[in-house]
Design a protein around this motif. Structure first.
Motif, PDB file in Angstrom:
ATOM      1  N   SER A 272       0.828  -1.211   0.000  1.00 55.78           N
ATOM      2  CA  SER A 272       0.000   0.000   0.000  1.00 55.78           C
ATOM      3  C   SER A 272       0.860   1.258   0.000  1.00 55.78           C
ATOM      4  O   SER A 272       0.504   2.270   0.597  1.00 55.78           O
ATOM      5  CB  SER A 272      -0.926   0.008   1.220  1.00 55.78           C
ATOM      6  OG  SER A 272      -0.173  -0.074   2.426  1.00 55.78           O
ATOM      7  N   ARG A 273       2.004   1.197  -0.689  1.00 54.98           N
ATOM      8  CA  ARG A 273       2.915   2.337  -0.714  1.00 54.98           C
ATOM      9  C   ARG A 273       2.301   3.506  -1.479  1.00 54.98           C
ATOM     10  O   ARG A 273       1.399   3.331  -2.305  1.00 54.98           O
ATOM     11  CB  ARG A 273       4.241   1.937  -1.341  1.00 54.98           C
ATOM     12  CG  ARG A 273       4.157   1.367  -2.738  1.00 54.98           C
ATOM     13  CD  ARG A 273       5.534   0.952  -3.238  1.00 54.98           C
ATOM     14  NE  ARG A 273       5.453   0.275  -4.526  1.00 54.98           N
ATOM     15  CZ  ARG A 273       5.382  -1.027  -4.683  1.00 54.98           C
ATOM     16  NH1 ARG A 273       5.344  -1.814  -3.606  1.00 54.98           N
ATOM     17  NH2 ARG A 273       5.329  -1.572  -5.881  1.00 54.98           N
ATOM     18  N   PRO A 274       2.813   4.717  -1.253  1.00 58.10           N
ATOM     19  CA  PRO A 274       2.279   5.895  -1.952  1.00 58.10           C
ATOM     20  C   PRO A 274       2.498   5.829  -3.454  1.00 58.10           C
ATOM     21  O   PRO A 274       3.348   5.089  -3.947  1.00 58.10           O
ATOM     22  CB  PRO A 274       3.084   7.058  -1.334  1.00 58.10           C
ATOM     23  CG  PRO A 274       3.678   6.522  -0.078  1.00 58.10           C
ATOM     24  CD  PRO A 274       3.883   5.053  -0.299  1.00 58.10           C
ATOM     25  N   LYS A 275       1.712   6.635  -4.197  1.00 59.17           N
ATOM     26  CA  LYS A 275       1.949   6.797  -5.629  1.00 59.17           C
ATOM     27  C   LYS A 275       3.296   7.488  -5.824  1.00 59.17           C
ATOM     28  O   LYS A 275       3.616   8.448  -5.135  1.00 59.17           O
ATOM     29  CB  LYS A 275       0.841   7.637  -6.264  1.00 59.17           C
ATOM     30  CG  LYS A 275      -0.539   7.015  -6.179  1.00 59.17           C
ATOM     31  CD  LYS A 275      -1.579   7.980  -6.716  1.00 59.17           C
ATOM     32  CE  LYS A 275      -2.990   7.406  -6.571  1.00 59.17           C
ATOM     33  NZ  LYS A 275      -4.029   8.378  -7.018  1.00 59.17           N
ATOM     34  N   LEU A 276       4.056   7.010  -6.789  1.00 65.72           N
ATOM     35  CA  LEU A 276       5.401   7.532  -6.998  1.00 65.72           C
ATOM     36  C   LEU A 276       5.513   8.163  -8.378  1.00 65.72           C
ATOM     37  O   LEU A 276       5.119   7.575  -9.386  1.00 65.72           O
ATOM     38  CB  LEU A 276       6.426   6.404  -6.870  1.00 65.72           C
ATOM     39  CG  LEU A 276       7.902   6.791  -7.026  1.00 65.72           C
ATOM     40  CD1 LEU A 276       8.313   7.746  -5.921  1.00 65.72           C
ATOM     41  CD2 LEU A 276       8.782   5.546  -7.001  1.00 65.72           C
ATOM     42  N   THR A 277       6.061   9.378  -8.420  1.00 68.68           N
ATOM     43  CA  THR A 277       6.339  10.077  -9.671  1.00 68.68           C
ATOM     44  C   THR A 277       7.820  10.417  -9.722  1.00 68.68           C
ATOM     45  O   THR A 277       8.381  10.938  -8.754  1.00 68.68           O
ATOM     46  CB  THR A 277       5.505  11.371  -9.783  1.00 68.68           C
ATOM     47  OG1 THR A 277       4.116  11.045  -9.746  1.00 68.68           O
ATOM     48  CG2 THR A 277       5.817  12.108 -11.081  1.00 68.68           C
ATOM     49  N   LEU A 278       8.454  10.145 -10.853  1.00 71.50           N
ATOM     50  CA  LEU A 278       9.870  10.422 -11.040  1.00 71.50           C
ATOM     51  C   LEU A 278      10.060  11.542 -12.055  1.00 71.50           C
ATOM     52  O   LEU A 278       9.443  11.540 -13.115  1.00 71.50           O
ATOM     53  CB  LEU A 278      10.613   9.184 -11.551  1.00 71.50           C
ATOM     54  CG  LEU A 278      10.591   7.916 -10.702  1.00 71.50           C
ATOM     55  CD1 LEU A 278      11.398   6.827 -11.408  1.00 71.50           C
ATOM     56  CD2 LEU A 278      11.141   8.179  -9.319  1.00 71.50           C
ATOM     57  N   PHE A 279      10.923  12.495 -11.743  1.00 76.59           N
ATOM     58  CA  PHE A 279      11.416  13.483 -12.696  1.00 76.59           C
ATOM     59  C   PHE A 279      12.868  13.106 -12.975  1.00 76.59           C
ATOM     60  O   PHE A 279      13.698  13.148 -12.061  1.00 76.59           O
ATOM     61  CB  PHE A 279      11.351  14.894 -12.123  1.00 76.59           C
ATOM     62  CG  PHE A 279       9.976  15.474 -12.076  1.00 76.59           C
ATOM     63  CD1 PHE A 279       9.623  16.514 -12.914  1.00 76.59           C
ATOM     64  CD2 PHE A 279       9.031  14.995 -11.183  1.00 76.59           C
ATOM     65  CE1 PHE A 279       8.350  17.056 -12.868  1.00 76.59           C
ATOM     66  CE2 PHE A 279       7.767  15.528 -11.132  1.00 76.59           C
ATOM     67  CZ  PHE A 279       7.412  16.562 -11.977  1.00 76.59           C
TER      68      PHE A 279
END
Length: 390
Positions: A272-279
């Motif tokens: 249930s980890r957080p949503k992850l966004t990569l730049f």
């Protein structure tokens, strides 16, 4: 086997040494502190009409500085100290979005330069909760920012103020700043300082997530700060069996993370980890140096997300990626594109910090980012080198 002292270096060692020698002066000239005034946190009594005021809550594990205009040094302190700081940002007609207008001399000119207008130490939890109640917007969202390698306290404050202002993010902004000596030759010290600060960052995240007035916590980290964030979240997951449910989004910009270590960290955050966004940017020269120092293991912020095995791994993990490789910036190291591009900063405020993934956004990205997409033929997905592998 130990080589004899007179043995000639191998071609590999020579190549690594030459790369390091070539890029260190560039790093020192670009991301060093030369030319930036010190002591900008001495408050001026007033600002001017048209200037914007950004009020930040700043938590730190740094040791106090002897100079009150600096506030905190690059050395390690005991415990967690919290300060309220207000930064004045010049009127829009006098500045370029994505840039910090540092004072040329002190005191600053608030018509054209960033200036500090308020500094107040918060000594107990009641004062911290009072700040949160006063600054929490209707969205009831909190944004916690963690800076990267080679940052003075005041640099982190002004950069985050710029991001908050230029993104128009509807959030209560909290900065977590850890002990960095702000010297490119102190990479190892800075890295150990992130480990030194894990428990205190976890404490800040926990307080925000447990506050009944807060609905959502987004974390954004840059460079080496990504290591600190993922370690603090991993520690929380191990301690509690999960990451706090209110921590829904984590944004990693130019993450200085060993790709193998990141694989393990992300697994240990739990299902249930957080949503992850990569730049990320494949031409990030600062991460190229980090890769060299780190034994030639790929850094997360420099990978090609369309190439295997990364594409499949990102897809399986449900990661959203913004590939900024084709985006030009004023940073010759290409390490700070996420904060210096007005389009990217607006994307942060309008979509990601607002809880949307890229694929959920129905608004087309602006012209410069569309140009990025045209120049990034290897990147999969929709406009602007954006693709949601969710």
């Amino acid at each position: 086997m130990v080589k004899a002292s007179g043995a000639p270096p191998t071609p590999r060692i020579l190549q690594q040494t030459l790369r390091l020698v070539a890029i260190i002066p560039l790093c020192m000239g670009v991301i060093g502190c030369a030319g930036l005034p010190k002591g900008v946190l001495a408050p001026i009594p007033a600002t001017i009409p048209g200037a914007s005021q950004v009020n930040l809550l700043v938590a730190t594990t740094r040791a106090p500085a002897s100079d009150p205009a600096v506030l905190f040094s690059g050395e390690r302190g005991q415990g967690l100290r919290t300060t309220e700081i207000t930064v004045s940002i010049p009127p829009e007609e006098n500045r370029q979005a994505g840039q910090v207008q540092w004072p040329k001399r002190l005191p600053p000119d608030p018509s054209t330069e960033f200036a500090t207008t308020k500094v107040r130490s918060l000594s107990d939890l009641g004062q911290i909760r009072g700040w949160l109640n006063q600054h929490l917007p209707r969205s009831r969202r909190v944004l916690i920012f963690v800076h990267g390698f080679n940052n003075r306290y005041e640099e982190a404050v002004y950069r985050f103020a710029q991001i908050v202002h230029d993104s128009h993010a509807d959030v209560a902004p909290i900065l977590f700043t850890w002990p960095s000596r702000a010297n490119v030759l102190d990479y190892a010290y800075d890295r150990e300082s992130t480990n030194y600060s894990r428990t205190q960052l976890e404490e800040v995240l926990r307080r925000a997530a447990q506050d009944p007035s807060v609905d959502d916590v987004t974390i954004m980290a840059h460079s080496m700060g990504s290591w600190l964030v993922t370690e603090a979240l991993r520690q929380m997951a191990i301690r509690d069996g999960r990451v706090a449910p209110k921590i829904r989004n984590v944004i990693l910009a130019a993450p200085d993370l060993d790709i193998d270590v990141f694989r393990r960290q992300s697994q240990e955050l739990g299902p249930s980890r957080p949503k992850l966004t990569l730049f990320l940017s494949q031409d990030d020269q600062a991460l190229g140096v980090s890769r060299l120092i780190g034994g030639e293991v790929d850094r997360l912020g420099q990978i090609n997300p369309a190439a295997e095995p990364y594409r499949s791994e990102l897809e399986k993990a449900g990661v959203t990626v913004l590939d900024l490789t084709a985006l030009k910036s004023g940073d010759p190291l290409n390490h700070g594109k996420f904060a210096e591009s007005p389009e990217v900063v607006r994307l942060l405020g309008e979509r990601l910090v607002a809880g949307q993934t890229i694929s959920q956004s129905k608004t087309s990205v602006s012209g410069q980012l569309e140009a990025v997409a045209e120049g990034a033929a290897q990147t999969v997905g929709s406009a602007a080198s954006l693709f949601s592998l969710r």
